[in-house]
Design a protein around this motif. Structure first.
Motif, short mmCIF file in Angstrom:
data_model
loop_
_atom_site.label_atom_id
_atom_site.label_comp_id
_atom_site.label_asym_id
_atom_site.label_seq_id
_atom_site.Cartn_x
_atom_site.Cartn_y
_atom_site.Cartn_z
N ILE A 210 -27.24 -55.96 34.53
CA ILE A 210 -28.56 -56.27 35.08
C ILE A 210 -28.91 -55.28 36.18
CG2 ILE A 210 -28.43 -58.72 34.50
CD1 ILE A 210 -27.61 -59.23 37.45
N ASN A 211 -30.14 -55.35 36.64
CA ASN A 211 -30.55 -54.52 37.76
C ASN A 211 -29.96 -55.07 39.06
OD1 ASN A 211 -32.60 -52.37 36.81
ND2 ASN A 211 -33.20 -54.21 35.69
N SER A 212 -29.92 -54.23 40.08
CA SER A 212 -29.28 -54.60 41.33
C SER A 212 -30.00 -55.78 41.98
CB SER A 212 -29.25 -53.42 42.30
OG SER A 212 -30.56 -52.98 42.60
N LEU A 213 -29.28 -56.51 42.80
CA LEU A 213 -29.79 -57.75 43.37
C LEU A 213 -30.95 -57.53 44.34
CD1 LEU A 213 -26.46 -59.71 43.97
CD2 LEU A 213 -28.00 -59.77 41.99
N ASP A 214 -31.14 -56.31 44.81
CA ASP A 214 -32.27 -56.03 45.70
C ASP A 214 -33.47 -55.44 44.96
OD1 ASP A 214 -31.22 -53.57 45.09
OD2 ASP A 214 -31.15 -52.82 47.14
N GLN B 285 -20.80 -62.75 49.07
CA GLN B 285 -22.11 -63.39 49.13
C GLN B 285 -22.97 -63.03 47.91
OE1 GLN B 285 -21.09 -61.01 51.20
NE2 GLN B 285 -22.60 -59.35 51.19
N ASP B 286 -22.82 -61.83 47.39
CA ASP B 286 -23.58 -61.44 46.20
C ASP B 286 -23.13 -62.24 44.98
OD1 ASP B 286 -24.99 -59.56 47.66
OD2 ASP B 286 -23.66 -57.90 47.12
N ILE B 287 -21.83 -62.42 44.84
CA ILE B 287 -21.30 -63.21 43.73
C ILE B 287 -21.70 -64.67 43.87
CG2 ILE B 287 -19.23 -63.91 42.49
CD1 ILE B 287 -19.97 -60.93 42.23
N HIS B 288 -21.68 -65.21 45.08
CA HIS B 288 -22.07 -66.60 45.30
C HIS B 288 -23.53 -66.83 44.88
CE1 HIS B 288 -18.78 -66.93 48.64
NE2 HIS B 288 -18.29 -67.01 47.42
N TYR B 289 -24.39 -65.87 45.19
CA TYR B 289 -25.80 -65.99 44.81
C TYR B 289 -25.95 -66.04 43.29
CZ TYR B 289 -30.54 -64.47 43.75
OH TYR B 289 -31.81 -64.37 43.21
N VAL B 290 -25.31 -65.09 42.61
CA VAL B 290 -25.40 -65.03 41.15
C VAL B 290 -24.76 -66.27 40.54
CG1 VAL B 290 -24.69 -63.74 39.11
CG2 VAL B 290 -25.49 -62.51 41.12
N ASP B 291 -23.67 -66.72 41.10
CA ASP B 291 -22.92 -67.87 40.60
C ASP B 291 -23.81 -69.12 40.54
OD1 ASP B 291 -20.79 -69.39 39.75
OD2 ASP B 291 -19.73 -69.38 41.66
#
Length: 356
Positions: free
Chosen positions: A92-96, A127-133
């Motif tokens: 996917i595209n980056s989280l930002d 924190q990035d993984i928690h958001y996606v999770d």
């Protein structure tokens, strides 16, 4: 901090239970393709027969004005084809980015039952993984999915490398981690413009033989990525997930590509990215143990019995540590042989000869 007893609880009402063990499926090559490119899309059925993982890329290699076409193309490809034992992943595209929400909502909602792994670029920390999770759990519940999608992180920033252990253990969804050398080099301010591989300026030199400091001094090129790959492998092993080497950008230099992949394999990586069909066979060859190594491993295991004590085989002492090493090779060979009849035959013939 979440309580350990809640780690495997679904993060949304109606979401599937998280997995408790990451399936160690063959993934010697993660083959990237642009699903918005009609020529590439037409080759997907044939590619699926040759690779362990097909990855529909939505991120860096896709121009901004083609993001929606790539996303829609991946949906159409997934719906149109049965990939058999070949895994289907996406990056996917980056989280930002302005595209990532639509990437996740569309893909999980329309083809979540076809996707195996979602690769998340430029992961900086847990924190990035928690958001996606959490977001994936909500989308899975809404789509009525019966199994959770797994997550794969790319190490592309200095922060990501510094936090690699917490990234690896951030979620039961974590399938693995890949090295992203180009963005990581930029993040670290490394002075290389190559995508993976070595650099002729990164070397060691032998000591002078005499007073002449310039005469007869050999140089040896070093591996720019050794530290990072080794640290990534340790973090993955610690948390029971899988490490991968990422891209090798010089498609023409198949010799250096094979060397880089083999370095990663010997250090513990299970696969690498293939950006061109020429790299598929390289990855398949490198990340499959040699028949002679498999035969030796099986010979040691057979001779050691219950794995305790020590024995001498061909003048070499083998003990419980040797058996553990050999089991790594033999178990990988068994998994690959179950998917590849040619490998199975080669492994069986070499073992028969070794045990004769």
């Amino acid at each position: 901090m979440r309580s350990p007893k809640d780690f495997f609880a679904p993060l949304a009402v109606g979401a599937p239970d998280p997995v408790r063990e990451i399936p160690a499926l063959p993934s010697r090559m993660i083959h990237f393709f642009d699903p918005g490119n009609e020529k590439m899309a037409a080759k997907v059925p044939e590619l699926a027969k040759k690779v362990d993982v097909l990855l529909g890329n939505l991120e860096d290699a896709v121009r901004a004005d083609r993001k929606e076409a790539a996303r829609r193309g991946l949906v159409e490809i997934a719906k149109a084809h049965d990939f058999g034992s070949t895994q289907l992943w996406t990056r996917i595209n980056s989280l930002d980015s302005p595209w990532v929400l639509d990437d996740l909502i569309t893909l999980v909602g329309e083809i979540g039952d076809k996707l195996d792994v979602i690769m998340v670029p430029k992961v900086e920390g847990a924190q990035d993984i928690h958001y996606v999770d959490r977001f994936l759990a909500q989308l899975e519940a809404r789509a009525g999915l019966g199994k959770p999608l797994l997550v794969h992180a790319i190490l592309e920033t200095a922060s990501g490398v510094a936090n690699v252990e917490e990234i690896a253990g951030a979620s039961p969804r974590m399938q693995g981690i890949s090295l992203g050398p180009a963005d990581l080099a930029a993040s670290r301010r490394m002075k290389t413009t190559r995508v993976g591989g070595g650099h002729p300026g990164y070397l060691v030199r032998t000591d002078p033989a005499g007073d002449d400091l310039h005469a007869g001094r050999a140089t040896y090129q070093q591996d720019l990525w050794h530290y990072t790959v080794a640290r990534m492998v340790d973090a993955c092993a610690m948390h029971g997930i899988l490490p991968y080497y990422g891209p090798f950008g010089d498609i023409r230099d198949v010799v250096a590509c094979e060397d880089q992949f083999r370095n990663a394999f010997l250090l513990g990586c299970v696969g690498a990215w293939s950006l061109h069909p020429a790299q598929i066979d390289i990855a398949k060859r490198v990340f499959s143990p040699e028949p002679a190594d498999v035969a030796w491993a099986r010979k040691v295991i057979a001779a050691m019995g219950d794995g305790t004590g020590a024995v001498m085989i061909d003048g070499k002492m083998q003990d419980d540590a040797s058996v553990k090493q050999c089991r790594v090779v033999a178990e990988l060979a068994d998994k690959l042989a179950a998917r590849d009849p040619e490998l199975k035959q080669a492994y069986d013939e070499a073992t028969k000869e070794a045990l004769a």
